[in-house]
Design a protein around this motif. Structure first.
Motif, mmCIF file in Angstrom:
data_model
loop_
_atom_site.group_PDB
_atom_site.id
_atom_site.type_symbol
_atom_site.label_atom_id
_atom_site.label_comp_id
_atom_site.label_asym_id
_atom_site.label_seq_id
_atom_site.Cartn_x
_atom_site.Cartn_y
_atom_site.Cartn_z
ATOM 1 N N ARG A 115 0.825 -1.206 0.000
ATOM 2 C CA ARG A 115 0.000 0.000 0.000
ATOM 3 C C ARG A 115 0.865 1.264 0.000
ATOM 4 N NH1 ARG A 115 -2.086 3.617 3.342
ATOM 5 N NH2 ARG A 115 -0.929 2.777 5.122
ATOM 6 N N GLU A 116 1.940 1.242 0.818
ATOM 7 C CA GLU A 116 2.840 2.390 0.856
ATOM 8 C C GLU A 116 3.548 2.583 -0.485
ATOM 9 O OE1 GLU A 116 5.451 1.764 4.088
ATOM 10 O OE2 GLU A 116 3.956 2.237 5.638
ATOM 11 N N ALA A 117 3.942 1.462 -1.132
ATOM 12 C CA ALA A 117 4.607 1.556 -2.435
ATOM 13 C C ALA A 117 3.675 2.161 -3.471
ATOM 14 C CB ALA A 117 5.084 0.169 -2.879
ATOM 15 N N GLU A 118 2.401 1.717 -3.440
ATOM 16 C CA GLU A 118 1.432 2.274 -4.376
ATOM 17 C C GLU A 118 1.214 3.760 -4.121
ATOM 18 O OE1 GLU A 118 -1.935 -0.178 -3.800
ATOM 19 O OE2 GLU A 118 -1.208 -1.815 -5.085
ATOM 20 N N ALA A 119 1.146 4.131 -2.838
ATOM 21 C CA ALA A 119 0.975 5.549 -2.500
ATOM 22 C C ALA A 119 2.178 6.367 -2.977
ATOM 23 C CB ALA A 119 0.785 5.710 -0.986
ATOM 24 N N GLU A 120 3.382 5.800 -2.797
ATOM 25 C CA GLU A 120 4.595 6.482 -3.252
ATOM 26 C C GLU A 120 4.598 6.629 -4.774
ATOM 27 O OE1 GLU A 120 8.118 8.533 -2.792
ATOM 28 O OE2 GLU A 120 6.665 7.869 -1.296
ATOM 29 N N ALA A 121 4.135 5.551 -5.461
ATOM 30 C CA ALA A 121 4.068 5.600 -6.923
ATOM 31 C C ALA A 121 3.088 6.686 -7.376
ATOM 32 C CB ALA A 121 3.663 4.239 -7.482
ATOM 33 N N ARG A 122 1.935 6.753 -6.689
ATOM 34 C CA ARG A 122 0.978 7.806 -7.038
ATOM 35 C C ARG A 122 1.547 9.188 -6.778
ATOM 36 N NH1 ARG A 122 -2.588 4.054 -4.603
ATOM 37 N NH2 ARG A 122 -2.516 5.212 -2.635
#
Length: 259
Positions: A115-122
């Motif tokens: 979830r954190e990786a996806e948030a960082e990607a966004r």
């Protein structure tokens, strides 16, 4: 004379030999200095390399010590766990529950990491989009500035051309048109000498006079009317070949002063 010449030659030869000896001595001194510098540089390199090697060895020793400590701790924990497992069956159930809990915790941690990786990607995508928008904005601003500068340059050029055309039109009016108008002028019987007026002249293509009226009077109405009549009688006026000058003469002021 031969003896003196020989002495001079020998003296010159000695001087040359001394100069050569000095050169060789200086060259040897420089070579020795360069060799000393090279040796010192090599020694410094070896010292730096040895220091790096010692630092690497120390880092490896510390890492090995930590690994052994961790391994020993893991072994100790495993031994205690086995002892507790052997001592009590209830502990086995508790250990199983613990393992399940750890598995769930790992899953939760993996999910949180994803979830954190996806948030960082966004976030990165948003920053990239913002940077691209800023680049486009700056590009558009730069293009708009260039267009504005080009328009200003075109306006300045057109203004300069208009001024040049007006100046040429004034010169043409004074040198070509005014003499013909004055030649058609009939002096009124009541007009005094030294009178002048300014006439606004509107022309047709080719030099025909559309209208002529005084915009600055001489003070003598009869003189003003005679001046307007002279302009009308002079139609068609002399006409320039230059289209810019002709455009400026579509409507111009003529300073009428026949005397």
């Amino acid at each position: 004379a031969e003896a003196e010449a020989k002495k001079r030659e020998e003296a010159e030869a000695r001087r040359q030999a001394e100069v050569e000896a000095k050169r060789e001595a200086e060259a040897e001194r420089r070579a020795e200095q360069a060799e000393k510098q090279r040796v010192a540089a090599e020694a410094k390199k070896r010292e730096d390399a040895e220091a790096r090697r010692q630092a690497e060895l120390e880092a490896k020793r510390e890492a090995e010590a930590e690994r052994r400590a961790e391994q020993a701790e893991k072994q100790r924990v495993a031994v205690e766990a086995r002892k507790r497992a052997e001592a009590e069956e209830k502990r086995l159930a508790a250990l199983e529950l613990k393992r399940e809990a750890e598995s769930e915790a790992k899953k939760a941690a993996a999910f949180e990491a994803k979830r954190e990786a996806e948030a960082e990607a966004r976030k990165e995508a948003a920053l990239h989009k913002k940077a691209e928008e800023e680049r486009l904005r700056q590009q558009q601003a730069h293009e708009a500035l260039n267009e504005q500068m080009e328009e200003e340059q075109q306006a300045e050029k057109a203004k300069a051309e208009r001024k040049a055309a007006e100046a040429n039109a004034n010169a043409f009016a004074n040198n070509r048109i005014r003499p013909k108008v004055e030649s058609r002028w009939v002096r009124p019987s009541t007009a005094g000498s030294g009178l002048s007026c300014i006439i606004q002249v509107t022309t047709l293509p080719g030099g025909g006079v559309a209208s002529a009226h005084v915009v600055k009077s001489s003070g003598d109405p009869a003189f003003d009317r005679s001046a307007e009549a002279a302009v009308l009688k002079a139609s068609p006026l002399p006409w320039p070949d230059d289209q810019n000058v002709a455009q400026a003469l579509k409507s111009f002021k003529l300073h009428f002063h026949p005397e």
